[in-house]
Design a protein around this motif. Sequence first.
Motif, short mmCIF file in Angstrom:
data_model
loop_
_atom_site.label_atom_id
_atom_site.label_comp_id
_atom_site.label_asym_id
_atom_site.label_seq_id
_atom_site.Cartn_x
_atom_site.Cartn_y
_atom_site.Cartn_z
N GLY A 1 0.80 -1.23 0.00
CA GLY A 1 0.00 0.00 0.00
C GLY A 1 0.83 1.27 0.00
O GLY A 1 0.27 2.37 0.02
N SER A 2 2.14 1.15 -0.05
CA SER A 2 2.99 2.34 0.03
C SER A 2 3.20 3.02 -1.32
O SER A 2 3.59 4.18 -1.37
N ARG A 3 2.96 2.28 -2.40
CA ARG A 3 3.27 2.83 -3.73
C ARG A 3 2.29 2.31 -4.76
O ARG A 3 1.58 1.33 -4.54
N ILE B 1 -0.19 0.91 -7.43
CA ILE B 1 -1.59 0.45 -7.41
C ILE B 1 -2.08 0.32 -5.97
O ILE B 1 -3.20 0.73 -5.64
N GLY B 2 -1.24 -0.22 -5.08
CA GLY B 2 -1.65 -0.41 -3.69
C GLY B 2 -1.95 0.90 -2.98
O GLY B 2 -2.89 0.98 -2.17
N ALA B 3 -1.16 1.92 -3.26
CA ALA B 3 -1.41 3.23 -2.64
C ALA B 3 -2.76 3.78 -3.10
O ALA B 3 -3.52 4.33 -2.31
N TYR C 1 3.71 -2.51 3.96
CA TYR C 1 4.77 -2.22 2.99
C TYR C 1 6.01 -2.97 3.42
O TYR C 1 6.11 -3.46 4.55
N LYS C 2 6.99 -3.07 2.50
CA LYS C 2 8.19 -3.86 2.81
C LYS C 2 9.26 -3.01 3.48
O LYS C 2 9.75 -3.34 4.56
N SER C 3 9.65 -1.89 2.84
CA SER C 3 10.77 -1.12 3.38
C SER C 3 10.65 0.38 3.18
O SER C 3 11.39 1.15 3.78
N SER D 1 3.45 -17.31 -12.01
CA SER D 1 3.23 -17.08 -10.56
C SER D 1 1.91 -16.34 -10.32
O SER D 1 1.26 -16.55 -9.30
N LYS D 2 1.53 -15.49 -11.28
CA LYS D 2 0.25 -14.78 -11.14
C LYS D 2 -0.92 -15.69 -11.55
O LYS D 2 -2.03 -15.55 -11.01
N ALA D 3 -0.69 -16.61 -12.48
CA ALA D 3 -1.73 -17.60 -12.79
C ALA D 3 -2.01 -18.42 -11.54
O ALA D 3 -3.16 -18.77 -11.24
N1 LIG Z 1 2.23 -1.96 -12.76
C1 LIG Z 1 1.73 -2.80 -13.64
O1 LIG Z 1 1.78 -2.60 -14.87
C2 LIG Z 1 1.04 -4.05 -13.17
C3 LIG Z 1 0.25 -4.78 -14.10
C4 LIG Z 1 -0.37 -5.95 -13.68
C5 LIG Z 1 -0.26 -6.36 -12.37
N2 LIG Z 1 0.51 -5.64 -11.49
C6 LIG Z 1 0.58 -6.12 -10.12
O2 LIG Z 1 0.02 -5.14 -9.29
C7 LIG Z 1 0.64 -5.15 -7.99
C8 LIG Z 1 1.15 -3.76 -7.65
O3 LIG Z 1 2.04 -3.36 -8.67
P1 LIG Z 1 2.71 -1.89 -8.69
O4 LIG Z 1 3.05 -1.65 -10.11
O5 LIG Z 1 1.90 -0.93 -7.93
O6 LIG Z 1 4.07 -2.24 -7.89
P2 LIG Z 1 5.20 -1.26 -7.30
O7 LIG Z 1 4.99 0.13 -7.77
O8 LIG Z 1 6.50 -1.94 -7.59
O9 LIG Z 1 4.92 -1.33 -5.72
C9 LIG Z 1 5.06 -2.56 -5.07
C10 LIG Z 1 4.47 -2.44 -3.69
O10 LIG Z 1 4.52 -3.76 -3.07
C11 LIG Z 1 5.28 -3.67 -1.87
N3 LIG Z 1 5.96 -4.95 -1.72
C12 LIG Z 1 6.69 -5.62 -2.64
N4 LIG Z 1 7.15 -6.78 -2.14
C13 LIG Z 1 6.69 -6.84 -0.86
C14 LIG Z 1 6.84 -7.77 0.18
N5 LIG Z 1 7.55 -8.90 0.01
N6 LIG Z 1 6.26 -7.53 1.37
C15 LIG Z 1 5.53 -6.39 1.54
N7 LIG Z 1 5.34 -5.47 0.60
C16 LIG Z 1 5.93 -5.68 -0.59
C17 LIG Z 1 6.20 -2.47 -2.04
O11 LIG Z 1 6.61 -2.00 -0.76
P3 LIG Z 1 7.85 -0.94 -0.62
O12 LIG Z 1 7.32 0.39 -1.08
O13 LIG Z 1 8.19 -0.94 0.84
O14 LIG Z 1 8.95 -1.45 -1.50
C18 LIG Z 1 5.24 -1.52 -2.77
O15 LIG Z 1 4.32 -0.94 -1.88
C19 LIG Z 1 1.74 -6.22 -8.09
O16 LIG Z 1 1.25 -7.44 -7.57
C20 LIG Z 1 1.99 -6.33 -9.59
O17 LIG Z 1 2.53 -7.58 -9.93
C21 LIG Z 1 1.14 -4.50 -11.86
#
Ligand SMILES: NC(=O)c1ccc[n+]([C@@H]2O[C@H](COP(=O)([O-])OP(=O)(O)OC[C@H]3O[C@@H](n4cnc5c(N)ncnc54)[C@H](OP(=O)(O)O)[C@@H]3O)[C@@H](O)[C@H]2O)c1
Length: 248
Positions: A13-15, A17-19, A36-38, A157-159
């Motif tokens: 939730g820190s960044r 889509i999660g934010a 969040y992780k770090s 892994s997502k499947a």
């Molecule tokens: N962006 C795309 O195009 C896209 C498309 C399809 C699906 N997705 C999926 O959507 C989700 C969010 O993607 P995003 O693009 O928003 O990712 P992102 O910008 O890389 O952000 C990842 C988030 O997950 C947290 N995180 C990662 N590993 C973690 C762990 N082991 N424990 C706790 N928190 C963890 C990070 O925390 P920190 O801030 O502390 O690092 C951060 O808040 C992911 O599952 C991704 O695979 C993304």
Amino acid sequence: MKCANKVAIVTGGSRGIGAAIARKLAAEGATVAIVYKSNAEQAKSVLDTIANAGGTAKAFAADVTDQSAAQATIEAVVKHFGRIDILINNAGALEMRNFGDIDNGHVSRLFSANMGSVLNMMQAAAPHFPPSGGRIVNVSTNLIYSPRPGTAIYAASKAAVSVLTNAFAKELGARGITVNAVAPSMVSTDMTAATPEARRQAVIASTPAGRIGEPTDIADVVAFLASDDSRWITGRTMLADGGLTDAL
Ligand SMILES: NC(=O)c1ccc[n+]([C@@H]2O[C@H](COP(=O)([O-])OP(=O)(O)OC[C@H]3O[C@@H](n4cnc5c(N)ncnc54)[C@H](OP(=O)(O)O)[C@@H]3O)[C@@H](O)[C@H]2O)c1
């Protein structure tokens, strides 16, 4: 407000889509636990945005790929907020490797980050849902239907996340808990920031809606699946991709 009086956990939730999901659920009245992780600074900025809009949220640092850390986080959230009604498993990681360059480390990192984290949080959280039930929403990807070169293990892994979604919907249905997944296409976040411009333009050209996704596009779908409005939907993976994927 569609999530009033609910407690929601949003991993990652820190960044990105999660934010956006955390902000949206808070705007819909939920009390939100951000995991969040770090990146404490980014988590704090999401908390500040939510507080400034009149919402309630707290951040919890944990690596959700670690089963005992996931368990401890759930216990900390329950201790702090008293219950869990909504679990959003959004945290995940992307690594690209072409056929021939894939090794066991790549496979185990991606399955741990994407499938293991979801499994850990679901098993830890489910015992704490109230007798009235609740909502679990997992974040998958459109690549499960149409993987691109380099994304085979990420997509696999997502499947697996989508399979867990279907399987656990059956095991948790009798407790009033629905389990669904959202499968986005490319969304503008840190994860896709390094995507070459030519690739972005190709995605835009192939997307009927004519653009790259924004985090709020996904958050709005997640909020629907987290609300009572989605009560008749469970075990499904819903594409949120501007029409890009031919999955029928
Ligand atoms: N962006 C795309 O195009 C896209 C498309 C399809 C699906 N997705 C999926 O959507 C989700 C969010 O993607 P995003 O693009 O928003 O990712 P992102 O910008 O890389 O952000 C990842 C988030 O997950 C947290 N995180 C990662 N590993 C973690 C762990 N082991 N424990 C706790 N928190 C963890 C990070 O925390 P920190 O801030 O502390 O690092 C951060 O808040 C992911 O599952 C991704 O695979 C993304």
